[in-house]
Design a protein around this motif. Sequence first.
Motif, mmCIF file in Angstrom:
data_model
loop_
_atom_site.group_PDB
_atom_site.id
_atom_site.type_symbol
_atom_site.label_atom_id
_atom_site.label_comp_id
_atom_site.label_asym_id
_atom_site.label_seq_id
_atom_site.Cartn_x
_atom_site.Cartn_y
_atom_site.Cartn_z
ATOM 1 N N LEU A 172 4.749 -14.940 5.691
ATOM 2 C CA LEU A 172 3.743 -14.156 6.409
ATOM 3 C C LEU A 172 4.238 -12.728 6.602
ATOM 4 N N PRO A 173 3.326 -11.767 6.711
ATOM 5 C CA PRO A 173 3.743 -10.391 7.039
ATOM 6 C C PRO A 173 4.454 -10.351 8.378
ATOM 7 N N SER A 174 5.535 -9.572 8.458
ATOM 8 C CA SER A 174 6.287 -9.470 9.714
ATOM 9 C C SER A 174 7.024 -8.138 9.737
ATOM 10 N N ASN A 175 7.911 -7.978 10.694
ATOM 11 C CA ASN A 175 8.628 -6.700 10.856
ATOM 12 C C ASN A 175 10.038 -6.719 10.296
ATOM 13 N N ASN A 176 10.424 -7.779 9.604
ATOM 14 C CA ASN A 176 11.767 -7.803 9.044
ATOM 15 C C ASN A 176 11.821 -8.648 7.773
ATOM 16 N N GLY A 177 12.867 -8.397 6.988
ATOM 17 C CA GLY A 177 13.119 -9.190 5.795
ATOM 18 C C GLY A 177 11.971 -9.192 4.814
ATOM 19 N N ALA A 178 11.753 -10.353 4.209
ATOM 20 C CA ALA A 178 10.697 -10.484 3.207
ATOM 21 C C ALA A 178 9.320 -10.219 3.809
ATOM 22 N N GLY A 179 9.143 -10.598 5.076
ATOM 23 C CA GLY A 179 7.851 -10.360 5.734
ATOM 24 C C GLY A 179 7.522 -8.891 5.857
ATOM 25 N N TYR A 180 8.558 -8.059 6.049
ATOM 26 C CA TYR A 180 8.349 -6.613 6.137
ATOM 27 C C TYR A 180 7.857 -6.061 4.799
ATOM 28 N N VAL A 181 8.430 -6.578 3.706
ATOM 29 C CA VAL A 181 8.015 -6.127 2.375
ATOM 30 C C VAL A 181 6.547 -6.466 2.136
ATOM 31 N N ILE A 182 6.141 -7.677 2.500
ATOM 32 C CA ILE A 182 4.750 -8.094 2.310
ATOM 33 C C ILE A 182 3.813 -7.242 3.155
ATOM 34 N N ARG A 183 4.217 -6.966 4.399
ATOM 35 C CA ARG A 183 3.394 -6.103 5.262
ATOM 36 C C ARG A 183 3.287 -4.696 4.665
ATOM 37 N N MET A 184 4.388 -4.186 4.106
ATOM 38 C CA MET A 184 4.385 -2.854 3.506
ATOM 39 C C MET A 184 3.429 -2.797 2.320
ATOM 40 N N ILE A 185 3.428 -3.828 1.480
ATOM 41 C CA ILE A 185 2.532 -3.861 0.317
ATOM 42 C C ILE A 185 1.079 -3.861 0.777
ATOM 43 N N LEU A 186 0.758 -4.721 1.749
ATOM 44 C CA LEU A 186 -0.623 -4.793 2.234
ATOM 45 C C LEU A 186 -1.041 -3.480 2.870
ATOM 46 N N ARG A 187 -0.161 -2.862 3.651
ATOM 47 C CA ARG A 187 -0.520 -1.600 4.297
ATOM 48 C C ARG A 187 -0.723 -0.489 3.272
ATOM 49 N N ARG A 188 0.012 -0.550 2.175
ATOM 50 C CA ARG A 188 -0.211 0.445 1.115
ATOM 51 C C ARG A 188 -1.631 0.314 0.559
ATOM 52 N N ALA A 189 -2.081 -0.920 0.365
ATOM 53 C CA ALA A 189 -3.445 -1.150 -0.110
ATOM 54 C C ALA A 189 -4.466 -0.667 0.908
ATOM 55 N N ILE A 190 -4.228 -0.951 2.188
ATOM 56 C CA ILE A 190 -5.155 -0.521 3.248
ATOM 57 C C ILE A 190 -5.227 1.006 3.292
ATOM 58 N N ARG A 191 -4.092 1.672 3.151
ATOM 59 C CA ARG A 191 -4.051 3.138 3.168
ATOM 60 C C ARG A 191 -4.940 3.716 2.077
ATOM 61 N N TYR A 192 -4.812 3.167 0.852
ATOM 62 C CA TYR A 192 -5.616 3.689 -0.259
ATOM 63 C C TYR A 192 -7.107 3.461 -0.010
ATOM 64 N N GLY A 193 -7.454 2.277 0.518
ATOM 65 C CA GLY A 193 -8.858 2.018 0.836
ATOM 66 C C GLY A 193 -9.372 2.949 1.913
ATOM 67 N N PHE A 194 -8.549 3.219 2.917
ATOM 68 C CA PHE A 194 -8.906 4.093 4.042
ATOM 69 C C PHE A 194 -9.101 5.530 3.571
ATOM 70 N N THR A 195 -8.162 6.026 2.772
ATOM 71 C CA THR A 195 -8.146 7.443 2.402
ATOM 72 C C THR A 195 -9.126 7.779 1.296
ATOM 73 N N TYR A 196 -9.166 6.922 0.249
ATOM 74 C CA TYR A 196 -9.911 7.305 -0.960
ATOM 75 C C TYR A 196 -11.219 6.540 -1.156
ATOM 76 N N LEU A 197 -11.372 5.394 -0.453
ATOM 77 C CA LEU A 197 -12.614 4.638 -0.592
ATOM 78 C C LEU A 197 -13.411 4.628 0.707
ATOM 79 N N GLY A 198 -12.877 5.299 1.733
ATOM 80 C CA GLY A 198 -13.601 5.456 2.989
ATOM 81 C C GLY A 198 -13.798 4.180 3.771
ATOM 82 N N LYS A 199 -12.913 3.193 3.588
ATOM 83 C CA LYS A 199 -13.070 1.916 4.282
ATOM 84 C C LYS A 199 -12.310 1.935 5.609
ATOM 85 N N LYS A 200 -13.070 2.033 6.697
ATOM 86 C CA LYS A 200 -12.481 2.075 8.038
ATOM 87 C C LYS A 200 -12.487 0.708 8.719
ATOM 88 N N GLU A 201 -13.036 -0.294 8.048
ATOM 89 C CA GLU A 201 -13.066 -1.655 8.571
ATOM 90 C C GLU A 201 -12.373 -2.587 7.574
#
Length: 907
Positions: free
Chosen positions: A335-364
């Motif tokens: 699961l996504p978390s703040n350390n170890g492998a979970g931190y990596v998974i959270r980082m990957i998902l947040r990168r996707a959310i950032r791109y959707g937020f910035t370039y596709l205008g998805k605020k939800e």
Amino acid sequence: MFLDLAFAKAESLKNIIPLSKNKKIELTASVARMKSKQIRQTFLDFFENKKHQIVASAPMVIKNDPTLMFTNAGMNQFKEYFLGNSDPKNNRVADSQKCLRVSGKHNDLEEVGVDTYHHTMFEMLGNWSFGDYFKKEAIAWAWELLTEVYGIDKDCLYVTIFEGDKSENLNRDTEAYDYWKELIAEDRILNGNKADNFWEMGAQGPCGPCSEIHVDIRSDEEKAKVDGATLVNMDHPQVVEIWNLVFMQYNRMADGNLKNLPAQHVDTGMGFERLAMVLQNVQSNYDTDVFTPLIREIETITGHSYGKTEQEDIAIRVIADHLRAVSFSIADGQLPSNNGAGYVIRMILRRAIRYGFTYLGKKEPFIYQLVNTLSKQMGDAFPELKSQKNLILNVIKEEEASFLRTLENGLALLDSMVASMKNDGVTVLDGKKAFELNDTYGFPKELTRLILSEHGLQMDEDGFAKALKKQQEGSRKASATETSDWTTLREDDTQEFVGYDRLSGDVRISKYRKVVSKKDGELYQIVFNMTPFYGESGGQTGDKGYIESASGDTVYIIDTKKENGQTVHLTKNLPKELDGPFKVTVDAHQRARTAANHTATHLLHQALRKILGTHVEQKGSMVRSASLRFDFSHFSKVTKEELVEIENFVNARIREQLPLEENRNNTYDQAIAEGAIGLFGEKYGDVVRTIKFGESQELCGGTHVKNTADIWHFKITNETAVASGIRRIEAITSDAVKDFFAEQSKSFEEIKEILKNPTKSPAESIAALQEENNALKKEIEQLKKAKAGNLKGDLIDSTQLINGVNFISSKTDLDTKSVKELAFDIERDMENLFLIIGAENDGKATLTVILSKNLIEEKNLNAGSIVRELGKHIQGGGGGQPHFATAGGKNAAGIDAALVAAEEMIK
């Protein structure tokens, strides 16, 4: 083009290539446009025909290898065979392995989405030989599959061989060259340097030369202009490596030297997505049917079309790729978390959310909606996507909502920074502040840069890079580990685990090595020929104990780990006589406590499925001697009544005195058929161990009590959420429960002694005290309001008119809430107001600044900027809005200086 020649090749082979008695591939014109499912199955069928055992993909998340968090290559699950720690049951295997590359040496994250052929999660089609065939067969079969079965034109292919390296005293791989020249024109056999054509597992371990196969899918016109040979390994998007044949024949030692392995192995890996690009006649991995269903769904959800603008295309590619990585990781139990492998998974998902937020205008949240499409698309090949679909969907949805809230907070903070910059005439945001936004608040650098540019401002890129580098270097230093080579005392010893049956034994040391880290200092790792010590795995911590020599010398084993299929014992020093023999003994008391907790997790699992429902699945556990922790899938908080019922259920099984029923030699399929529960994300071997207590039956390698009565009692201490759809129960058993009840009884007696009220029960006495306390609180609040009301008049009377501003300053002992209410109360009654109040409470200082809104525009004043500057006097900091801001500090003696400085600002 090579596809036309593929059709001709199909005709010459009469459209049929036999693979095995019952398996054939129709090599018609459609072969060049094979669906991805067919491409994968064709590969497996081909190597099954070559007498390879087809094995399932190992979990992408690695649990029992301290050197890796994720499977980043197909060979990871076979490391113990290459290292010689265990013998494979079949010397030839093949599979399609799900891999993840986002950290360490193999890190493609920054390229993902920007180009069209790098991915975080990808499939690696591979075939392996463990001391069986070598270069000749590997090369011939690779060529046969690509050119005769898949029908790729030979004139589109190039191969590379290792050119040698003088510094390593390694010669050119002429053996591979001689095999290749029998299959392909010699001008298509290219030399490759050590970086490209010498594969290594890491700083130490098995390694060897490799041959890469590259394909050129450019148009005929482009090929006529530039020779494809000049573009190999030059990061050209249409001249790409599709298959790497690694010939493992050396072992890299800690000092850098190479030694010959006792057996020669083959390890191949072919990028599934790239192969699909070639066979489906498209120019990008994202144009294959591996990705197009996801891309179409993203278009539908966002209203943005793929292929219109580069930035939007990158965003869509990032989201499609990252969804796969995150979904497979969650399905495998991470699961996504703040350390170890979970931190990596959270980082990957947040990168996707950032791109959707910035370039596709998805605020939800929206990425979670793609899980259904992925499950339909890949669920047949990887059934965990189907069985874990609801969990994946809910976890991603909650993570999206959480991070979007973080982005919203970051925007408010950045807006404040922008206002301050404009107020101070600054055009470049300090790199350290930008990094703090990114590191502390999770606010993406790209978004910071974009928002600044919209205001005509810039970001200090060098300062950001320096702050990032400083943090990375600190992390590396903190986790730096120096590992020496193994010193082998006995080559032929195969380690045997006897810890299920006894806690001591006579052993000899097979090998040992020294490991030095900043965290643990200098330790030694020891491997015995036989061990009763359980190595940390499956959620259970490792045993402790001691080693005793014949002369009476004692060395303590402080921990036990599992590494590459072997149990490794950690000590602070080595025995004096390394040749042994030795007697090793497990700490029986700690083992018994741990076993009680482990058995309790099985009974807890049974209780949860009985009381909450069969949707409950174990998602993780931690079993120690002191306590247990159990994570499970469930989509609501467990009520107090349910917790009592769960606790009672487990204790009823304890009172039933259920004996342990154990089967150590069952097959996985038979165990599941008999009703045993297996865990998703675990890699089970051909032979499994089943543990049964009454109706509780699970696959498990851990240690357990002989009878549930040995647990004594089970007590839940906490229930909480871990992530969306995941709950956690913490509990204790055995001696820990006895200590818990003893402490509770002691506390109860102390409370009765303090209350000293013989006419009421402790609960009644405490309720009376609470009622009295609430009444006193109300009385205090009324006194504070009266005090603030009196102070209001005094402050208004003290107003100074300075340069057209009504300036008020004061020092008080009111609490923060009262000061805020007072400030807003005065601001409502006065115009052109600049009010600053310094307050001291418990030795700490606060400054509160409020401005009339007209002063912000007319005088270019900003409360946030002002309070940050004044906060230096109290050795603190703060911020807020242009209208209202506060600062806190540890130097209360500086309040007077801050008030004087505020007056000077106006003057």
